[in-house]
Design an enzyme around this catalytic site. Structure first.
Site, PDB file in Angstrom:
ATOM      1  N   ILE A   1       0.844  -1.207   0.000  1.00 46.84           N
ATOM      2  CA  ILE A   1       0.000   0.000   0.000  1.00 46.84           C
ATOM      3  C   ILE A   1       0.882   1.260   0.000  1.00 46.84           C
ATOM      4  CG2 ILE A   1      -1.891   1.212   1.164  1.00 46.84           C
ATOM      5  CD1 ILE A   1      -2.570  -1.544   2.507  1.00 46.84           C
TER       6      ILE A   1
ATOM      7  N   ASP B   1      12.084   2.057   5.117  1.00 46.57           N
ATOM      8  CA  ASP B   1      11.614   0.665   5.092  1.00 46.57           C
ATOM      9  C   ASP B   1      12.811  -0.210   5.476  1.00 46.57           C
ATOM     10  OD1 ASP B   1       8.988  -0.693   3.244  1.00 46.57           O
ATOM     11  OD2 ASP B   1      10.504  -1.969   4.182  1.00 46.57           O
TER      12      ASP B   1
ATOM     13  N   LEU C   1      12.914  -3.331   4.563  1.00 41.04           N
ATOM     14  CA  LEU C   1      12.894  -4.357   3.505  1.00 41.04           C
ATOM     15  C   LEU C   1      12.547  -5.752   4.046  1.00 41.04           C
ATOM     16  CD1 LEU C   1      15.937  -3.336   1.248  1.00 41.04           C
ATOM     17  CD2 LEU C   1      13.543  -2.637   1.064  1.00 41.04           C
TER      18      LEU C   1
ATOM     19  N   ASN D   1       9.591  -7.025   4.328  1.00 39.92           N
ATOM     20  CA  ASN D   1       8.561  -7.610   3.450  1.00 39.92           C
ATOM     21  C   ASN D   1       8.468  -6.865   2.120  1.00 39.92           C
ATOM     22  OD1 ASN D   1       6.584  -9.604   3.037  1.00 39.92           O
ATOM     23  ND2 ASN D   1       4.933  -8.165   3.512  1.00 39.92           N
TER      24      ASN D   1
ATOM     25  N   SER E   1      -7.002  -0.993  10.472  1.00 34.98           N
ATOM     26  CA  SER E   1      -7.620  -2.058   9.688  1.00 34.98           C
ATOM     27  C   SER E   1      -9.039  -2.288  10.177  1.00 34.98           C
ATOM     28  CB  SER E   1      -6.799  -3.336   9.886  1.00 34.98           C
ATOM     29  OG  SER E   1      -7.514  -4.464   9.444  1.00 34.98           O
TER      30      SER E   1
ATOM     31  N   TYR F   1      -2.423  -9.673  15.843  1.00 38.35           N
ATOM     32  CA  TYR F   1      -2.251  -8.615  14.832  1.00 38.35           C
ATOM     33  C   TYR F   1      -3.290  -7.513  15.056  1.00 38.35           C
ATOM     34  CZ  TYR F   1      -3.085  -6.223  10.386  1.00 38.35           C
ATOM     35  OH  TYR F   1      -3.311  -5.266   9.432  1.00 38.35           O
TER      36      TYR F   1
ATOM     37  N   LYS G   1      -3.218  -3.238  16.183  1.00 39.30           N
ATOM     38  CA  LYS G   1      -3.886  -2.103  15.528  1.00 39.30           C
ATOM     39  C   LYS G   1      -4.730  -1.332  16.540  1.00 39.30           C
ATOM     40  CE  LYS G   1      -2.199  -2.691  11.488  1.00 39.30           C
ATOM     41  NZ  LYS G   1      -1.165  -1.776  11.039  1.00 39.30           N
TER      42      LYS G   1
ATOM     43  N   ASN H   1      -2.166 -16.209   2.203  1.00 39.72           N
ATOM     44  CA  ASN H   1      -3.317 -16.420   3.085  1.00 39.72           C
ATOM     45  C   ASN H   1      -4.558 -15.733   2.544  1.00 39.72           C
ATOM     46  OD1 ASN H   1      -1.887 -17.747   5.252  1.00 39.72           O
ATOM     47  ND2 ASN H   1      -0.880 -15.768   5.551  1.00 39.72           N
ATOM     48  N   ASN H   2      -4.337 -14.633   1.844  1.00 42.61           N
ATOM     49  CA  ASN H   2      -5.484 -13.814   1.433  1.00 42.61           C
ATOM     50  C   ASN H   2      -5.997 -14.239   0.062  1.00 42.61           C
ATOM     51  OD1 ASN H   2      -3.632 -11.408   3.061  1.00 42.61           O
ATOM     52  ND2 ASN H   2      -5.673 -11.941   3.757  1.00 42.61           N
TER      53      ASN H   2
HETATM   54  P1  NAD Z   1       3.478  -4.657   3.401  1.00 46.56           P
HETATM   55  O1  NAD Z   1       4.058  -5.743   4.239  1.00 46.56           O
HETATM   56  O2  NAD Z   1       3.496  -4.820   1.933  1.00 46.56           O
HETATM   57  O3  NAD Z   1       4.211  -3.272   3.748  1.00 46.56           O
HETATM   58  C1  NAD Z   1       4.700  -2.974   5.023  1.00 46.56           C
HETATM   59  C2  NAD Z   1       6.141  -2.492   4.851  1.00 46.56           C
HETATM   60  O4  NAD Z   1       6.655  -2.148   6.145  1.00 46.56           O
HETATM   61  C3  NAD Z   1       7.056  -3.556   4.268  1.00 46.56           C
HETATM   62  O5  NAD Z   1       7.732  -3.032   3.154  1.00 46.56           O
HETATM   63  C4  NAD Z   1       8.006  -3.904   5.407  1.00 46.56           C
HETATM   64  O6  NAD Z   1       9.305  -4.234   4.934  1.00 46.56           O
HETATM   65  C5  NAD Z   1       7.976  -2.635   6.236  1.00 46.56           C
HETATM   66  N1  NAD Z   1       8.251  -2.833   7.673  1.00 46.56           N
HETATM   67  C6  NAD Z   1       7.656  -3.725   8.504  1.00 46.56           C
HETATM   68  N2  NAD Z   1       8.167  -3.588   9.737  1.00 46.56           N
HETATM   69  C7  NAD Z   1       9.089  -2.586   9.695  1.00 46.56           C
HETATM   70  C8  NAD Z   1       9.942  -1.988  10.639  1.00 46.56           C
HETATM   71  N3  NAD Z   1       9.996  -2.415  11.922  1.00 46.56           N
HETATM   72  N4  NAD Z   1      10.755  -0.992  10.240  1.00 46.56           N
HETATM   73  C9  NAD Z   1      10.727  -0.570   8.956  1.00 46.56           C
HETATM   74  N5  NAD Z   1       9.959  -1.103   8.012  1.00 46.56           N
HETATM   75  C10 NAD Z   1       9.140  -2.105   8.374  1.00 46.56           C
HETATM   76  O7  NAD Z   1       2.016  -4.400   3.932  1.00 46.56           O
HETATM   77  P2  NAD Z   1       0.837  -3.530   3.296  1.00 46.56           P
HETATM   78  O8  NAD Z   1      -0.181  -4.465   2.794  1.00 46.56           O
HETATM   79  O9  NAD Z   1       1.387  -2.482   2.418  1.00 46.56           O
HETATM   80  O10 NAD Z   1       0.260  -2.879   4.613  1.00 46.56           O
HETATM   81  C11 NAD Z   1       0.671  -1.607   5.077  1.00 46.56           C
HETATM   82  C12 NAD Z   1       0.016  -1.328   6.415  1.00 46.56           C
HETATM   83  O11 NAD Z   1      -1.388  -1.417   6.261  1.00 46.56           O
HETATM   84  C13 NAD Z   1       0.380  -2.328   7.504  1.00 46.56           C
HETATM   85  O12 NAD Z   1       0.502  -1.621   8.727  1.00 46.56           O
HETATM   86  C14 NAD Z   1      -0.806  -3.260   7.545  1.00 46.56           C
HETATM   87  O13 NAD Z   1      -0.990  -3.837   8.816  1.00 46.56           O
HETATM   88  C15 NAD Z   1      -1.941  -2.311   7.217  1.00 46.56           C
HETATM   89  N6  NAD Z   1      -3.098  -2.996   6.622  1.00 46.56           N
HETATM   90  C16 NAD Z   1      -2.918  -3.788   5.524  1.00 46.56           C
HETATM   91  C17 NAD Z   1      -4.003  -4.476   4.985  1.00 46.56           C
HETATM   92  C18 NAD Z   1      -3.819  -5.375   3.785  1.00 46.56           C
HETATM   93  O14 NAD Z   1      -4.676  -6.205   3.532  1.00 46.56           O
HETATM   94  N7  NAD Z   1      -2.770  -5.261   3.009  1.00 46.56           N
HETATM   95  C19 NAD Z   1      -5.281  -4.337   5.550  1.00 46.56           C
HETATM   96  C20 NAD Z   1      -5.428  -3.495   6.655  1.00 46.56           C
HETATM   97  C21 NAD Z   1      -4.323  -2.828   7.188  1.00 46.56           C
HETATM   98  C1  UD1 Z   2      -7.840 -11.053   6.465  1.00 39.38           C
HETATM   99  C2  UD1 Z   2      -7.506 -10.983   7.924  1.00 39.38           C
HETATM  100  C3  UD1 Z   2      -7.713  -9.551   8.403  1.00 39.38           C
HETATM  101  C4  UD1 Z   2      -6.870  -8.610   7.580  1.00 39.38           C
HETATM  102  C5  UD1 Z   2      -7.225  -8.772   6.103  1.00 39.38           C
HETATM  103  C6  UD1 Z   2      -6.327  -7.948   5.250  1.00 39.38           C
HETATM  104  C7  UD1 Z   2      -7.999 -13.217   8.792  1.00 39.38           C
HETATM  105  C8  UD1 Z   2      -8.902 -14.032   9.652  1.00 39.38           C
HETATM  106  N1  UD1 Z   2      -8.334 -11.922   8.662  1.00 39.38           N
HETATM  107  O1  UD1 Z   2      -9.193 -10.690   6.292  1.00 39.38           O
HETATM  108  O2  UD1 Z   2      -7.349  -9.437   9.758  1.00 39.38           O
HETATM  109  O3  UD1 Z   2      -7.092  -7.263   7.959  1.00 39.38           O
HETATM  110  O4  UD1 Z   2      -7.050 -10.151   5.730  1.00 39.38           O
HETATM  111  O5  UD1 Z   2      -6.741  -7.975   3.927  1.00 39.38           O
HETATM  112  O6  UD1 Z   2      -7.001 -13.696   8.267  1.00 39.38           O
HETATM  113  N2  UD1 Z   2     -10.915 -17.061   1.351  1.00 39.38           N
HETATM  114  C9  UD1 Z   2     -11.087 -18.286   0.745  1.00 39.38           C
HETATM  115  N3  UD1 Z   2      -9.983 -18.981   0.349  1.00 39.38           N
HETATM  116  C10 UD1 Z   2      -8.712 -18.509   0.532  1.00 39.38           C
HETATM  117  C11 UD1 Z   2      -8.543 -17.239   1.147  1.00 39.38           C
HETATM  118  C12 UD1 Z   2      -9.671 -16.553   1.550  1.00 39.38           C
HETATM  119  O7  UD1 Z   2     -12.213 -18.759   0.564  1.00 39.38           O
HETATM  120  O8  UD1 Z   2      -7.744 -19.198   0.175  1.00 39.38           O
HETATM  121  C13 UD1 Z   2     -12.118 -16.292   1.754  1.00 39.38           C
HETATM  122  C14 UD1 Z   2     -12.190 -15.981   3.234  1.00 39.38           C
HETATM  123  O9  UD1 Z   2     -12.864 -16.999   3.925  1.00 39.38           O
HETATM  124  C15 UD1 Z   2     -12.956 -14.649   3.219  1.00 39.38           C
HETATM  125  C16 UD1 Z   2     -12.516 -13.995   1.917  1.00 39.38           C
HETATM  126  O10 UD1 Z   2     -12.030 -15.041   1.092  1.00 39.38           O
HETATM  127  O11 UD1 Z   2     -14.332 -14.886   3.162  1.00 39.38           O
HETATM  128  C17 UD1 Z   2     -11.420 -12.955   2.093  1.00 39.38           C
HETATM  129  O12 UD1 Z   2     -10.346 -13.532   2.830  1.00 39.38           O
HETATM  130  P1  UD1 Z   2      -8.958 -12.762   3.056  1.00 39.38           P
HETATM  131  O13 UD1 Z   2      -8.460 -12.228   1.768  1.00 39.38           O
HETATM  132  O14 UD1 Z   2      -8.061 -13.677   3.822  1.00 39.38           O
HETATM  133  O15 UD1 Z   2      -9.376 -11.502   3.932  1.00 39.38           O
HETATM  134  P2  UD1 Z   2     -10.159 -11.433   5.343  1.00 39.38           P
HETATM  135  O16 UD1 Z   2     -10.405 -12.765   5.893  1.00 39.38           O
HETATM  136  O17 UD1 Z   2     -11.333 -10.546   5.159  1.00 39.38           O
END
Ligand code: NAD
Ligand code: UD1
Length: 331
Positions: A11, A30, A32, A34, A123, A147, A151, A196-197
């Protein structure tokens, strides 16, 4: 100057591109953990601008202080953090240390250098198991995993900080489910290993790297029995940060906003949209529910619209097309 922590992550990198395109002066931090340094090269390719980059860990408070000494930072957009829910259950202390201690170090340093503007990546996970949809910013909060606890704790810390010093301008952004990628395909989300997502998993199946998608349950009380979520294009999300910055650069106060589209899509609807957008077939099978999942989550986005002027413009097929575009280029 705006400091972007985690600015090479998924993001963060999209937000960096938008800020550079608007000629904002930014610095990226960063560690690095992730992300890869190549993301910086791709940001340069997209924008023709090269922002200053520090490979620094938020846990290194001296390194952090050097950045504040060397630059006049007036706002921080704080993305850096660990985000894997399952890993946080297995290793909670790693999450508490990285996310909470890292944020405390950042806030201590900001206060020391009189920097009082921060936008924080929260989140929808802070709504825990709330069941009444849509979720607005006053919906009950809760924690279902370490996690999510990080937040919620950071949100509470920022509220306490504001109470202690009303000169702060703070925005807490509660993201729903970010997917999609920059249209160039040069930056996006491509996690290592088995994702996972949902969307990264679908992309790996489309690429042939995984045999099929496991759909976690089809007996929820939803349109087709599969889980419903509010997916938002990362480009819309990035725009939400620009709007938040525009709001707090000249205002004090603490503000919380949902960033979602307000629309929910089921897993099967996402698969269909992906197939339509990319003219591909996704193999899937229905398996048991994933523990901890809820049936339906989607946002009430009125507050962000009224106060920030935020409105998501991309639809689910755009999100599916752009997510896949990154993987297509990568293969
Ligand atoms: P991401 O892992 O791609 O980006 C996070 C970045 O932070 C990475 O580049 C990592 O190297 C860096 N980082 C982590 N710990 C660090 C540290 N101690 N010092 C310096 N750098 C560090 O994740 P993202 O998907 O871009 O998410 C960004 C933020 O948004 C996170 O805080 C995450 O929890 C939050 N968020 C993400 C999602 C999602 O689904 N992607 C949803 C809700 C909230
Ligand atoms: C997950 C996290 C949430 C986090 C969010 C970030 C969990 C329990 N929750 O949410 O804390 O903020 O990601 O984006 O991990 N699904 C499948 N098969 C898969 C993967 C997902 O059916 O292989 C389904 C899930 O059951 C859900 C939907 O797809 O209904 C979305 O899942 P996911 O992308 O993991 O997001 P969240 O569970 O909403």
């Amino acid at each position: 100057m705006i400091l972007i922590t985690g600015g090479l992550g998924y993001i963060g990198s999209h937000t960096v591109v938008k800020l550079l395109e608007q000629n904002k002066e930014i610095i990226i931090l960063d560690n690095l953990y992730n992300s890869k340094i190549e993301v910086l090269d791709n940001i340069v390719k997209i924008t023709n601008k090269k922002p200053k980059f520090y490979q620094t860990d938020l846990l290194d408070i001296n390194g952090l202080e050097e950045i504040f000494q060397q630059n006049h930072i007036d706002c921080v957009i704080h993305f850096a953090g660990l985000k894997a829910v399952g890993e946080s259950v297995a290793e909670p202390l790693k999450y508490f240390n990285n996310n909470i201690t890292g944020t405390i170090n950042l806030l201590i340093t900001m206060q020391k250098y009189n920097c009082k503007k921060i936008i924080f990546s929260s989140s929808a996970t802070v709504y825990g198991t709330a069941e009444t949809m849509p979720l607005d910013e006053n919906s009950p909060l809760g924690v279902t995993n370490p996690y999510g606890r990080t937040k919620l704790v950071i949100e509470e810390m920022l509220n306490d900080l504001y109470e202690s010093d009303n000169e702060f301008g703070i925005v807490l952004l509660r993201y729903f489910n970010p997917i999609g990628a920059h249209k160039s395909g040069l930056i996006g989300e491509n996690p290592n290993g088995i994702p996972n997502n949902l969307m990264p998993y679908i992309c790996k199946v489309a690429k042939g790297e995984l045999p099929q998608l496991n759909v976690f349950g089809n007996d929820y009380d939803t349109v087709d029995g599969t889980g419903v979520r509010d997916y938002i294009h990362v480009e819309d999300l990035a725009e939400g940060h620009v709007l938040s910055y525009n709001k707090i650069k000249s205002t004090k106060g603490i503000y919380t906003y949902n960033l979602g589209t307000g629309n929910g899509y089921s897993v099967l609807q996402v698969i269909n949209a992906f197939e339509r957008a990319n003219n591909l077939k996704i193999n899937y099978k229905i398996v048991d529910r994933r523990p901890g999942d809820v049936a339906t989550v989607y946002a009430d986005t009125n507050k962000a619209e009224d106060e920030l002027g935020f409105k998501a413009i991309y639809g689910i097929e755009d999100m599916c097309r752009d997510s896949w575009n990154v993987h297509k280029i990568d293969s």
